[in-house]
Design a protein around this motif. Sequence first.
Motif, PDB file in Angstrom:
ATOM      1  N   ILE A 188       0.858  -1.177   0.000  1.00 52.24           N
ATOM      2  CA  ILE A 188       0.000   0.000   0.000  1.00 52.24           C
ATOM      3  C   ILE A 188       0.895   1.228   0.000  1.00 52.24           C
ATOM      4  O   ILE A 188       2.021   1.184   0.520  1.00 52.24           O
ATOM      5  N   SER A 189       0.435   2.321  -0.610  1.00 53.20           N
ATOM      6  CA  SER A 189       1.268   3.517  -0.642  1.00 53.20           C
ATOM      7  C   SER A 189       1.414   4.098   0.765  1.00 53.20           C
ATOM      8  O   SER A 189       0.548   3.897   1.631  1.00 53.20           O
ATOM      9  N   LEU A 190       2.491   4.809   0.991  1.00 56.28           N
ATOM     10  CA  LEU A 190       2.743   5.393   2.304  1.00 56.28           C
ATOM     11  C   LEU A 190       1.667   6.407   2.675  1.00 56.28           C
ATOM     12  O   LEU A 190       1.171   6.432   3.808  1.00 56.28           O
ATOM     13  N   GLY A 191       1.277   7.259   1.718  1.00 53.61           N
ATOM     14  CA  GLY A 191       0.252   8.253   2.003  1.00 53.61           C
ATOM     15  C   GLY A 191      -1.062   7.617   2.415  1.00 53.61           C
ATOM     16  O   GLY A 191      -1.726   8.062   3.358  1.00 53.61           O
ATOM     17  N   GLU A 192      -1.452   6.540   1.722  1.00 51.50           N
ATOM     18  CA  GLU A 192      -2.700   5.855   2.054  1.00 51.50           C
ATOM     19  C   GLU A 192      -2.603   5.183   3.419  1.00 51.50           C
ATOM     20  O   GLU A 192      -3.566   5.174   4.188  1.00 51.50           O
ATOM     21  N   TYR A 193      -1.427   4.631   3.732  1.00 49.67           N
ATOM     22  CA  TYR A 193      -1.257   3.996   5.052  1.00 49.67           C
ATOM     23  C   TYR A 193      -1.412   5.037   6.159  1.00 49.67           C
ATOM     24  O   TYR A 193      -2.068   4.777   7.172  1.00 49.67           O
ATOM     25  N   ILE A 194      -0.813   6.201   5.978  1.00 47.74           N
ATOM     26  CA  ILE A 194      -0.932   7.269   6.984  1.00 47.74           C
ATOM     27  C   ILE A 194      -2.387   7.677   7.154  1.00 47.74           C
ATOM     28  O   ILE A 194      -2.881   7.830   8.275  1.00 47.74           O
ATOM     29  N   ARG A 195      -3.104   7.844   6.036  1.00 48.86           N
ATOM     30  CA  ARG A 195      -4.513   8.249   6.121  1.00 48.86           C
ATOM     31  C   ARG A 195      -5.351   7.199   6.831  1.00 48.86           C
ATOM     32  O   ARG A 195      -6.203   7.529   7.672  1.00 48.86           O
ATOM     33  N   ARG A 196      -5.118   5.929   6.514  1.00 47.50           N
ATOM     34  CA  ARG A 196      -5.889   4.866   7.159  1.00 47.50           C
ATOM     35  C   ARG A 196      -5.603   4.812   8.659  1.00 47.50           C
ATOM     36  O   ARG A 196      -6.511   4.666   9.472  1.00 47.50           O
ATOM     37  N   PHE A 197      -4.325   4.910   9.003  1.00 46.65           N
ATOM     38  CA  PHE A 197      -3.974   4.839  10.418  1.00 46.65           C
ATOM     39  C   PHE A 197      -4.525   6.046  11.170  1.00 46.65           C
ATOM     40  O   PHE A 197      -5.013   5.922  12.298  1.00 46.65           O
ATOM     41  N   CYS A 198      -4.456   7.215  10.552  1.00 41.03           N
ATOM     42  CA  CYS A 198      -4.996   8.428  11.161  1.00 41.03           C
ATOM     43  C   CYS A 198      -6.499   8.277  11.400  1.00 41.03           C
ATOM     44  O   CYS A 198      -7.023   8.645  12.462  1.00 41.03           O
ATOM     45  N   CYS A 199      -7.201   7.715  10.441  1.00 42.16           N
ATOM     46  CA  CYS A 199      -8.639   7.501  10.584  1.00 42.16           C
ATOM     47  C   CYS A 199      -8.924   6.484  11.688  1.00 42.16           C
ATOM     48  O   CYS A 199      -9.835   6.675  12.503  1.00 42.16           O
ATOM     49  N   ASP A 200      -8.148   5.411  11.739  1.00 41.10           N
ATOM     50  CA  ASP A 200      -8.344   4.398  12.785  1.00 41.10           C
ATOM     51  C   ASP A 200      -8.119   4.986  14.171  1.00 41.10           C
ATOM     52  O   ASP A 200      -8.859   4.697  15.118  1.00 41.10           O
ATOM     53  N   ARG A 201      -7.065   5.792  14.303  1.00 39.72           N
ATOM     54  CA  ARG A 201      -6.772   6.404  15.598  1.00 39.72           C
ATOM     55  C   ARG A 201      -7.898   7.374  15.993  1.00 39.72           C
ATOM     56  O   ARG A 201      -8.322   7.415  17.156  1.00 39.72           O
ATOM     57  N   LYS A 243     -15.295  12.194   7.427  1.00 38.86           N
ATOM     58  CA  LYS A 243     -16.500  11.800   6.700  1.00 38.86           C
ATOM     59  C   LYS A 243     -16.151  11.070   5.413  1.00 38.86           C
ATOM     60  O   LYS A 243     -16.862  10.127   5.012  1.00 38.86           O
ATOM     61  N   ARG A 244     -15.066  11.465   4.759  1.00 42.52           N
ATOM     62  CA  ARG A 244     -14.631  10.722   3.571  1.00 42.52           C
ATOM     63  C   ARG A 244     -14.237   9.289   3.930  1.00 42.52           C
ATOM     64  O   ARG A 244     -14.461   8.358   3.156  1.00 42.52           O
ATOM     65  N   CYS A 245     -13.657   9.112   5.120  1.00 46.99           N
ATOM     66  CA  CYS A 245     -13.207   7.777   5.547  1.00 46.99           C
ATOM     67  C   CYS A 245     -14.363   6.889   5.982  1.00 46.99           C
ATOM     68  O   CYS A 245     -14.365   5.677   5.709  1.00 46.99           O
ATOM     69  N   THR A 246     -15.342   7.454   6.682  1.00 40.42           N
ATOM     70  CA  THR A 246     -16.364   6.650   7.351  1.00 40.42           C
ATOM     71  C   THR A 246     -17.790   6.881   6.877  1.00 40.42           C
ATOM     72  O   THR A 246     -18.679   6.083   7.176  1.00 40.42           O
ATOM     73  N   GLY A 247     -18.026   7.983   6.166  1.00 39.24           N
ATOM     74  CA  GLY A 247     -19.384   8.314   5.779  1.00 39.24           C
ATOM     75  C   GLY A 247     -20.160   9.027   6.864  1.00 39.24           C
ATOM     76  O   GLY A 247     -21.343   9.344   6.686  1.00 39.24           O
ATOM     77  N   GLN A 248     -19.512   9.288   8.013  1.00 43.52           N
ATOM     78  CA  GLN A 248     -20.146   9.973   9.128  1.00 43.52           C
ATOM     79  C   GLN A 248     -19.261  11.120   9.595  1.00 43.52           C
ATOM     80  O   GLN A 248     -18.040  11.079   9.433  1.00 43.52           O
ATOM     81  N   SER A 249     -19.890  12.118  10.200  1.00 44.84           N
ATOM     82  CA  SER A 249     -19.109  13.170  10.832  1.00 44.84           C
ATOM     83  C   SER A 249     -18.543  12.621  12.138  1.00 44.84           C
ATOM     84  O   SER A 249     -19.050  11.627  12.675  1.00 44.84           O
ATOM     85  N   PRO A 250     -17.505  13.235  12.699  1.00 45.54           N
ATOM     86  CA  PRO A 250     -16.980  12.780  13.999  1.00 45.54           C
ATOM     87  C   PRO A 250     -18.046  12.724  15.084  1.00 45.54           C
ATOM     88  O   PRO A 250     -18.095  11.776  15.877  1.00 45.54           O
ATOM     89  N   ARG A 251     -18.914  13.705  15.121  1.00 43.85           N
ATOM     90  CA  ARG A 251     -19.964  13.738  16.157  1.00 43.85           C
ATOM     91  C   ARG A 251     -20.955  12.596  15.933  1.00 43.85           C
ATOM     92  O   ARG A 251     -21.370  11.929  16.890  1.00 43.85           O
ATOM     93  N   GLN A 252     -21.338  12.360  14.691  1.00 40.30           N
ATOM     94  CA  GLN A 252     -22.258  11.258  14.416  1.00 40.30           C
ATOM     95  C   GLN A 252     -21.647   9.914  14.801  1.00 40.30           C
ATOM     96  O   GLN A 252     -22.318   9.050  15.357  1.00 40.30           O
ATOM     97  N   TYR A 253     -20.365   9.752  14.505  1.00 45.41           N
ATOM     98  CA  TYR A 253     -19.676   8.508  14.847  1.00 45.41           C
ATOM     99  C   TYR A 253     -19.627   8.303  16.358  1.00 45.41           C
ATOM    100  O   TYR A 253     -19.875   7.214  16.855  1.00 45.41           O
ATOM    101  N   ARG A 254     -19.318   9.365  17.090  1.00 45.69           N
ATOM    102  CA  ARG A 254     -19.224   9.278  18.558  1.00 45.69           C
ATOM    103  C   ARG A 254     -20.595   8.957  19.168  1.00 45.69           C
ATOM    104  O   ARG A 254     -20.667   8.221  20.163  1.00 45.69           O
TER     105      ARG A 254
END
Length: 288
Positions: free
Chosen positions: A229-242, A274-285
């Motif tokens: 996987i590209s480095l940029g995509e790995y950073i984005r995925r990990f950032c979203c997971d965190r 929202k691009r990562c999950t389809g939800q806003s941070p508040r909606q996810y929480r």
Amino acid sequence: MIARFETPTLSRIASNDQEICFHLPFHQQLNSLAYIGVNRNETWYVPAHYHNHFEICYISQGQGWFTAGDKFYPVEEGALFLAKPGDIHQGAASGGRPYTLYYLGFTLTHMHHLETEFYSLTEHTIKSSQECIARQLFNAMLDEVQSAESWNDYMVTSLFNQFLITTLRQFKRHVAYENNTLPLTPEIRLVMDLIHQQAGLRLNVDKLAQAVYWSRTHLDRQFKRAMGISLGEYIRRFCCDRAKYWLRETSIPITEIAEDLGFHSIHQFSMFFKRCTGQSPRQYREAD
């Protein structure tokens, strides 16, 4: 993960919302089993380390990776990972899926034949052919060390011995991931450490390339070769997971999460999430 480098000599329990670990022996009969635990943190990461005992990890749920020396091993549900005394190793969960990691540390000084057999193994990681048995034995051992039943130390010893033999047989019989691995260079290991220790988009590809004295193009190419996987995509995925972990498992304000992850504004963080999950941070929480 709870740091450990030496074999414990006193019984104690370390626990939090994502992990519980029992450091043994709590009786002399368990002097071969140093600790046993389970971690359910989908952002789990442990940096490179070594210890003076054997350690076996079992991935019951999710996917991730381990390294041993200069080898990188992608792992998923059913994987067993073995670290021998002195092996420098590290690991992490990857992806946004729930993650369950069982682990135990042990010595075999009183079982010399088994010790020789474990030292002779050439693989670090295999796919378990008896996933249900491995999970059942881990859960049974964890239940027993927590119980107040009579002779639970003997029961744990029996279950532990069964787990050792079952695991050893599987390592002897099965083909490991070795043929699918590529050497993990010191530069890529450093990049992985930086990403996991300083999660956030502030760690862009240019800064990581500077940290290892490589060009951006060379780092991108080598990272994708090693990780698929590209480095940029790995950073984005990990950032979203965190971000998902902090939103779901903590009460940290959303503005503070955005700042910690290197976003310039709450708006920028909300659009990214929202691009990562389809939800806003508040909606996810508030989803649960």
